[in-house]
Write a protein that holds these residues in place. Structure first.
Motif, PDB file in Angstrom:
ATOM      1  N   GLN A  29       0.846  -1.198   0.000  1.00  0.00           N
ATOM      2  CA  GLN A  29       0.000   0.000   0.000  1.00  0.00           C
ATOM      3  C   GLN A  29       0.877   1.241   0.000  1.00  0.00           C
ATOM      4  OE1 GLN A  29      -2.516   0.280   3.455  1.00  0.00           O
ATOM      5  NE2 GLN A  29      -0.910  -0.376   4.836  1.00  0.00           N
ATOM      6  N   GLY A  30       0.285   2.334  -0.437  1.00  0.00           N
ATOM      7  CA  GLY A  30       1.011   3.598  -0.462  1.00  0.00           C
ATOM      8  C   GLY A  30       2.267   3.528  -1.319  1.00  0.00           C
ATOM      9  N   GLU A  31       3.382   3.966  -0.759  1.00  0.00           N
ATOM     10  CA  GLU A  31       4.641   4.018  -1.498  1.00  0.00           C
ATOM     11  C   GLU A  31       5.210   2.641  -1.837  1.00  0.00           C
ATOM     12  OE1 GLU A  31       7.346   6.542   0.581  1.00  0.00           O
ATOM     13  OE2 GLU A  31       6.073   8.310   0.355  1.00  0.00           O
ATOM     14  N   GLU A  32       4.781   1.602  -1.119  1.00  0.00           N
ATOM     15  CA  GLU A  32       5.239   0.240  -1.417  1.00  0.00           C
ATOM     16  C   GLU A  32       4.722  -0.245  -2.770  1.00  0.00           C
ATOM     17  OE1 GLU A  32       5.266  -2.266   2.679  1.00  0.00           O
ATOM     18  OE2 GLU A  32       3.285  -1.723   1.901  1.00  0.00           O
ATOM     19  N   LEU A  33       3.572   0.258  -3.175  1.00  0.00           N
ATOM     20  CA  LEU A  33       2.923  -0.181  -4.411  1.00  0.00           C
ATOM     21  C   LEU A  33       3.519   0.591  -5.582  1.00  0.00           C
ATOM     22  CD1 LEU A  33       0.541  -2.042  -5.327  1.00  0.00           C
ATOM     23  CD2 LEU A  33      -0.845   0.011  -5.374  1.00  0.00           C
ATOM     24  N   VAL A  34       4.279  -0.117  -6.408  1.00  0.00           N
ATOM     25  CA  VAL A  34       4.916   0.513  -7.562  1.00  0.00           C
ATOM     26  C   VAL A  34       4.512  -0.227  -8.835  1.00  0.00           C
ATOM     27  CG1 VAL A  34       6.879   1.391  -6.230  1.00  0.00           C
ATOM     28  CG2 VAL A  34       7.048  -0.838  -7.337  1.00  0.00           C
ATOM     29  N   VAL A  35       4.572   0.471  -9.948  1.00  0.00           N
ATOM     30  CA  VAL A  35       4.272  -0.132 -11.245  1.00  0.00           C
ATOM     31  C   VAL A  35       5.253  -1.263 -11.499  1.00  0.00           C
ATOM     32  CG1 VAL A  35       4.275   0.289 -13.737  1.00  0.00           C
ATOM     33  CG2 VAL A  35       3.278   1.986 -12.180  1.00  0.00           C
ATOM     34  N   GLY A  36       4.734  -2.396 -11.954  1.00  0.00           N
ATOM     35  CA  GLY A  36       5.612  -3.514 -12.258  1.00  0.00           C
ATOM     36  C   GLY A  36       4.882  -4.840 -12.259  1.00  0.00           C
ATOM     37  N   TYR A  37       5.688  -5.891 -12.342  1.00  0.00           N
ATOM     38  CA  TYR A  37       5.175  -7.260 -12.353  1.00  0.00           C
ATOM     39  C   TYR A  37       5.391  -7.895 -10.986  1.00  0.00           C
ATOM     40  CZ  TYR A  37       4.985  -6.885 -17.413  1.00  0.00           C
ATOM     41  OH  TYR A  37       4.691  -6.494 -18.694  1.00  0.00           O
ATOM     42  N   TYR A  38       4.425  -8.717 -10.597  1.00  0.00           N
ATOM     43  CA  TYR A  38       4.465  -9.364  -9.296  1.00  0.00           C
ATOM     44  C   TYR A  38       4.025 -10.821  -9.438  1.00  0.00           C
ATOM     45  CZ  TYR A  38       4.767  -4.645  -7.444  1.00  0.00           C
ATOM     46  OH  TYR A  38       5.177  -3.368  -7.169  1.00  0.00           O
ATOM     47  N   GLU A  39       4.368 -11.606  -8.415  1.00  0.00           N
ATOM     48  CA  GLU A  39       3.887 -12.982  -8.340  1.00  0.00           C
ATOM     49  C   GLU A  39       3.519 -13.297  -6.899  1.00  0.00           C
ATOM     50  OE1 GLU A  39       5.270 -16.880 -10.463  1.00  0.00           O
ATOM     51  OE2 GLU A  39       6.552 -16.559  -8.708  1.00  0.00           O
ATOM     52  N   LEU A  40       2.359 -13.888  -6.731  1.00  0.00           N
ATOM     53  CA  LEU A  40       1.938 -14.440  -5.453  1.00  0.00           C
ATOM     54  C   LEU A  40       2.111 -15.949  -5.529  1.00  0.00           C
ATOM     55  CD1 LEU A  40      -1.340 -12.393  -5.064  1.00  0.00           C
ATOM     56  CD2 LEU A  40       0.643 -12.243  -3.534  1.00  0.00           C
ATOM     57  N   LEU A  41       2.702 -16.554  -4.501  1.00  0.00           N
ATOM     58  CA  LEU A  41       2.817 -18.009  -4.415  1.00  0.00           C
ATOM     59  C   LEU A  41       2.006 -18.472  -3.212  1.00  0.00           C
ATOM     60  CD1 LEU A  41       6.555 -18.898  -5.136  1.00  0.00           C
ATOM     61  CD2 LEU A  41       4.551 -19.406  -6.532  1.00  0.00           C
ATOM     62  N   PHE A  42       0.920 -19.176  -3.476  1.00  0.00           N
ATOM     63  CA  PHE A  42       0.031 -19.675  -2.439  1.00  0.00           C
ATOM     64  C   PHE A  42       0.427 -21.113  -2.090  1.00  0.00           C
ATOM     65  CE2 PHE A  42      -2.244 -16.408  -4.745  1.00  0.00           C
ATOM     66  CZ  PHE A  42      -2.943 -15.714  -3.762  1.00  0.00           C
ATOM     67  N   ALA A  43       0.698 -21.400  -0.830  1.00  0.00           N
ATOM     68  CA  ALA A  43       1.126 -22.734  -0.383  1.00  0.00           C
ATOM     69  C   ALA A  43      -0.102 -23.629  -0.180  1.00  0.00           C
ATOM     70  CB  ALA A  43       1.951 -22.622   0.885  1.00  0.00           C
ATOM     71  N   VAL A  44      -0.664 -24.058  -1.276  1.00  0.00           N
ATOM     72  CA  VAL A  44      -1.920 -24.809  -1.280  1.00  0.00           C
ATOM     73  C   VAL A  44      -1.758 -26.206  -0.667  1.00  0.00           C
ATOM     74  CG1 VAL A  44      -3.638 -25.843  -2.821  1.00  0.00           C
ATOM     75  CG2 VAL A  44      -2.845 -23.513  -3.215  1.00  0.00           C
ATOM     76  N   HIS A  45      -0.734 -26.931  -1.067  1.00  0.00           N
ATOM     77  CA  HIS A  45      -0.541 -28.290  -0.551  1.00  0.00           C
ATOM     78  C   HIS A  45      -0.368 -28.281   0.967  1.00  0.00           C
ATOM     79  CE1 HIS A  45       1.994 -31.909   0.340  1.00  0.00           C
ATOM     80  NE2 HIS A  45       0.925 -32.455  -0.221  1.00  0.00           N
ATOM     81  N   ALA A  46       0.495 -27.422   1.467  1.00  0.00           N
ATOM     82  CA  ALA A  46       0.727 -27.351   2.917  1.00  0.00           C
ATOM     83  C   ALA A  46      -0.563 -27.010   3.655  1.00  0.00           C
ATOM     84  CB  ALA A  46       1.819 -26.332   3.227  1.00  0.00           C
ATOM     85  N   TYR A  47      -1.369 -26.126   3.082  1.00  0.00           N
ATOM     86  CA  TYR A  47      -2.639 -25.758   3.706  1.00  0.00           C
ATOM     87  C   TYR A  47      -3.556 -26.977   3.826  1.00  0.00           C
ATOM     88  CZ  TYR A  47      -7.470 -24.272   4.025  1.00  0.00           C
ATOM     89  OH  TYR A  47      -8.792 -24.178   4.396  1.00  0.00           O
TER      90      TYR A  47
END
Length: 122
Positions: free
Chosen positions: A57-75
């Motif tokens: 949020q705020g200044e942390e949010l910059v234009v660019g590419y991102y990836e979220l990795l969800f640990a589905v198996h462990a869950y």
């Protein structure tokens, strides 16, 4: 209004929010055939299937590419399921771009041990 990145994980097998799922947020720099990845943070969902605060949020949010990795198996293992080894789904990646730092980017994940879907929410 300052932009932000939020998530919401729903366990479609059990029909509830996915509590205590680990999620990694990566920043990606894509240049031709080369890719650089920087781990920004590792978080866990709360009982609501959301994180306590926005991922960015705020200044942390910059234009660019991102990836979220969800640990589905462990869950799902933590929920007591017996799953094959190797599992059908382990870490579920969701790659996306942020073009407007004033916007709210919301990434819901609907997931079971065998399927998932996502979309840009609001």
């Amino acid at each position: 209004m300052a932009g932000m990145l939020t998530i919401h994980v729903l366990d479609t097998m059990h029909g509830c929010p996915a509590a205590d799922m680990q999620i990694q947020l990566w920043s990606l720099t894509l240049s031709g055939e080369h890719e650089q990845r920087v781990l920004l943070k590792t978080v866990h969902t709360k009982d609501t299937g959301r994180t306590a605060t926005p991922l960015l949020q705020g200044e942390e949010l910059v234009v660019g590419y991102y990836e979220l990795l969800f640990a589905v198996h462990a869950y799902f293992i933590s929920r007591g399921l017996l799953l094959p080894n190797p599992p059908f789904l382990d870490l579920v990646p969701v790659r996306f771009g942020i073009a407007d730092v004033e916007a709210h980017y919301h990434v819901p994940l609907l997931v079971s041990p065998w399927a998932y879907s996502t979309y840009r929410g609001s």
